[in-house]
Structure formats: C-alpha cells, structure tokens
Design a protein around this motif. Structure first.
Motif, mmCIF file in Angstrom:
data_model
loop_
_atom_site.group_PDB
_atom_site.id
_atom_site.type_symbol
_atom_site.label_atom_id
_atom_site.label_comp_id
_atom_site.label_asym_id
_atom_site.label_seq_id
_atom_site.Cartn_x
_atom_site.Cartn_y
_atom_site.Cartn_z
ATOM 1 N N VAL A 358 0.854 -1.198 0.000
ATOM 2 C CA VAL A 358 0.000 0.000 0.000
ATOM 3 C C VAL A 358 0.889 1.248 0.000
ATOM 4 C CG1 VAL A 358 -2.116 -0.962 1.003
ATOM 5 C CG2 VAL A 358 -0.250 -0.276 2.518
ATOM 6 N N PRO A 359 1.637 1.476 -1.077
ATOM 7 C CA PRO A 359 2.509 2.650 -1.121
ATOM 8 C C PRO A 359 1.710 3.949 -1.054
ATOM 9 C CG PRO A 359 2.292 1.675 -3.292
ATOM 10 C CD PRO A 359 1.653 0.721 -2.331
ATOM 11 N N GLY A 360 2.305 4.956 -0.417
ATOM 12 C CA GLY A 360 1.628 6.238 -0.310
ATOM 13 C C GLY A 360 1.871 7.118 -1.523
ATOM 14 N N PRO A 361 1.100 8.213 -1.596
ATOM 15 C CA PRO A 361 0.124 8.661 -0.607
ATOM 16 C C PRO A 361 -1.177 7.867 -0.725
ATOM 17 C CG PRO A 361 0.109 10.147 -2.465
ATOM 18 C CD PRO A 361 1.204 9.156 -2.728
ATOM 19 N N ARG A 362 -1.704 7.454 0.399
ATOM 20 C CA ARG A 362 -2.861 6.558 0.359
ATOM 21 C C ARG A 362 -3.641 6.640 1.671
ATOM 22 N NH1 ARG A 362 -3.424 1.769 -2.949
ATOM 23 N NH2 ARG A 362 -1.320 2.266 -3.666
ATOM 24 N N LEU A 363 -4.969 6.590 1.539
ATOM 25 C CA LEU A 363 -5.850 6.405 2.676
ATOM 26 C C LEU A 363 -6.224 4.931 2.762
ATOM 27 C CD1 LEU A 363 -8.243 9.466 2.154
ATOM 28 C CD2 LEU A 363 -6.441 9.253 3.888
#
Length: 412
Positions: A358-363
């Motif tokens: 789940v690489p960012g940027p992420r919610l």
C-alpha cells in the motif's frame, strides 16, 4: 521504538519536526462524522464500535478537505496541516506537480436511510466560475445559499457495501414518455409529447424547474396522485416512495425522468460532472475528488439554485458509468475510473499474515475485521494515512479494507 515501529508519540514528533534521520510514517486518523437528516442513526456508530449519538449520522469523512478534515490520533493536528508541513514527503513530487500541495482525494462512508437530494457536481472550470460568482455576490462560505465551497470538481463513485439504491442520469425519454402517455392528467400527457421530440428532455427539465410555484404545485399534486394510483408500475412506485418523504417537492418531477439503479454489495457506479443523481438507501463507500461542491435540484429543504443547476446539468440520457472491479493482486480488486487522475480505489480482502503493498500517498479504511499498516493497528471503522515517503508500506490482517490513492502511475 519496538518491533521496528514508532510509538504514537514518536510518530507525532517525527511528522511535526521532520528532524534529520526521522522518516515520515503511516499515521492513525480520527475522522469526522457529518449529521444530515437522511442519515442512519445506527450504521456509522456500529461501524465505529460506539453508542449511537441519537442523531442521524450520514457521512464519515476520511481525508483533508478543509470543511471536515481528519486529524492525527494523539496529535490533534489536521491531516491538511500535516501535508502542508511537508508536501513532498506526504504526497510525493508527482502528486504535488499535478494537483498542488493538497490531498487530491477524499473517502467517505455513506449511510443512507432516507433519500437525499437530486444533485449535480461541476467541472473544475464551472467550479472556479461558480466560486468566484458567489464570492462576488458576498455569500460567506457558511451561507446556506452557497453551493460552491471550493474551486474543485467532484467526480465520485459509489461502491455498495450493502444493497444500495440510487437514481443516476436521465432515463430513456421514450420509455418515460410511454409511461406518461397513460396518464389522465393533461400536463403529464403533454410532458410525454415533449419527450418524444429530439430536444424534448432538455426543454421539459428547464420548464419544470422554472415553473412558478403555483403551477409547479398543481403538477406535483397530479403526479403524486398518479403515483399513488400506479404504485405497481416501478417508475411511479418509486415516485410514490419519494413523495412520502418529500410530498410537495418539485424534485418529484425530475425524479420521474431519472434512471433507477440497484447495486449489490461490491458493485459500483461512477458519476461524472453534470450528471443528476440522488442516493436513496443503503451503505456505500464513496471515493471522490476532494470537494464539497453540490448543486441541488430538488428533494431537499435546502437551497436550490435553479439557474446554476441548469448551467451545469447534462441533459443527455444515461450518464452513469458502471465500474467493474478487476483483479490487481492476491485479494485485491481495483475499481478503475478512466480519465480521473485523482482516484484509484481498491478493495482488499485480508487473510492471515499475507501482506498487501500500500505505497503512499494513500488512505486506508477498514470496514470489516482488523488490520495493520506498518505498525498502525486498525480496528473496524478506523483509517490511516500512508505518506509518499513510505513506498514500501504494507497492509495485513483479517478482514476487508478500502484503499484510495491517485491514478498517477508515479504515485501507486
């Protein structure tokens, strides 16, 4: 620091100070709930594991929109402030270049117990014009007559968590005309004749929305009586249901023209700019561009700006875009929305110790079970923000989560 993770206090200090040798990490969020009359008093409290407030709780917001920003748990600062302190570290250079130093997406949970307003959303260009126009008119941002609260567009997708009902886009005018031709009221029969004309849909919508109050009330009364008598007809049965909530609202006329959609859990529909829509019942996750611009056309006690609705409304039949999830890795389904850079939503089914990147940027929002993202533990209903400085972040646990990032290749 234990097990290679920062404590909550260490995380907060790291994000605040950005000191040398201190890396940005995923942070647990506290997320605001908006109360509207159409919301459920129980769905969001159950999701969050707390007692009901006694009020209808309609929307859980996860993001950095200034109207209702999430805050960092144990810290108190808004996510918008965290991003402002280090746009490159939180968002990444590619996102900042494309959207500026702000989080371009917003994730909501909708808990719809009563039908909400028929509404449309603007393009970016229309939003800029509308915002400037309301500023020039002297309308404060909290003025109830205001429709534009920012200068952004609001493309959105509804992903059903439970059975979810919606009106999205205009139905086939010929099909509506066929139903109206069986009416005994001259105004409704006349509307059928207008719809048979090639440009009739736009002419009828414009006429119905601009009628004087007295004439509109007469036609709405006739439609309500017709709908009560013809409840077995799905089109009129739906109008009858809506009339029980909004008995004298001219939005009932517009609802007659819209297409009814029923989504099973996991199914999704995308709503482009200018497409009229109203959500009727059920629970859904709603990823959208970070905006709160809503032009209401009916089925509401709130302000209806007819002139502005007509300016941005798309009168072509259809408009709803069904979105079919596609496999994107073990346990991961991606909901692709072509042409919208802000949104890349995934539903993740977590099992055991299998970790999902789940690489960012992420919610990240957990809707069932529990999970952890780089040491941040997420119970059901909790969310986290993963910064771009965490390209190797992973999500693991047992349950179901939704994750939202941009559709830019560099940001995935």
């Amino acid at each position: 620091m234990s097990s290679g993770y920062l404590t909550r206090r260490d995380r907060s200090l790291c994000v605040r100070r950005g000191q040398l040798g201190c890396r940005l990490v995923a942070v647990l969020l506290e997320n605001p709930v908006r109360s509207y009359a159409w919301g459920s008093p129980t769905v969001i409290p159950e999701l969050l594991g707390r007692a009901p407030s006694g009020q209808p709780e309609a929307e859980l917001w996860v993001g950095a929109h200034p109207g209702s920003p999430s805050t960092v748990a144990g810290d108190g600062r808004s996510l918008a402030e965290v991003i402002e302190a280090d746009p490159a570290g939180t968002l990444g250079d590619a996102v900042v270049r494309r959207f500026g130093p702000r989080l371009p997406f917003l994730l909501k949970v909708l808990a719809v117990e009563r039908p909400l307003s028929i509404q449309v959303h603007p393009t970016i260009e229309q939003a800029v014009e509308g915002y400037a126009g309301e500023d020039a008119a002297g309308l404060a941002l909290d003025d109830p007559r205001r429709s534009y609260h920012d200068r952004n567009h609001k493309p959105e997708m509804a992903v059903a968590v439970t059975r979810f009902e919606a009106l999205v886009g205009f139905d086939d005018p010929a099909a509506v005309a066929a139903s109206l031709e069986e009416s005994e009221h001259p105004d409704l029969v006349g509307a059928a004749a207008v719809l048979r004309d090639g440009e009739g849909l736009e002419r009828l919508v414009r006429r119905w929305l601009t009628l004087d109050a007295g004439t509109a009330a007469q036609i709405v009364t006739a439609l309500t009586a017709e709908a009560s008598a013809r409840r077995a007809d799905p089109r009129f049965g739906l109008v009858h249901r809506l009339a029980e909530v909004y008995p004298h609202d001219r939005g009932l006329l517009l609802a007659l023209l819209l297409r009814h959609h029923v989504l099973a859990p996991g199914e999704a529909v995308f709503v482009p700019a200018g497409v009229p829509h109203a959500y009727l019942s059920g629970v859904a996750v709603e990823p959208q561009a970070s905006s709160d611009n809503t032009l209401r056309a009916g089925l509401t006690p709130k302000h209806v700006d007819v002139a502005e609705v007509l300016r941005i409304l798309r009168h072509q039949p259809g408009g709803a875009v069904p979105v079919t999830p596609v496999p994107a890795g073990p346990g991961v389904e991606l909901y692709p929305v072509p042409g919208i850079d802000e949104l890349s939503l995934s539903r993740v089914r977590l099992t055991g110790d299998a970790a999902v990147p789940v690489p960012g940027p992420r919610l990240v929002l957990v809707v069932d079970g529990t999970a952890a993202v780089d040491g941040v533990r997420l119970a059901r209903g909790r969310a986290a923000f993963v910064p771009a400085a965490e390209p190797d972040a992973t999500l693991a646990g047992d349950g179901v989560a939704f994750t939202l990032t941009t559709a830019l290749d560099q940001a995935r």
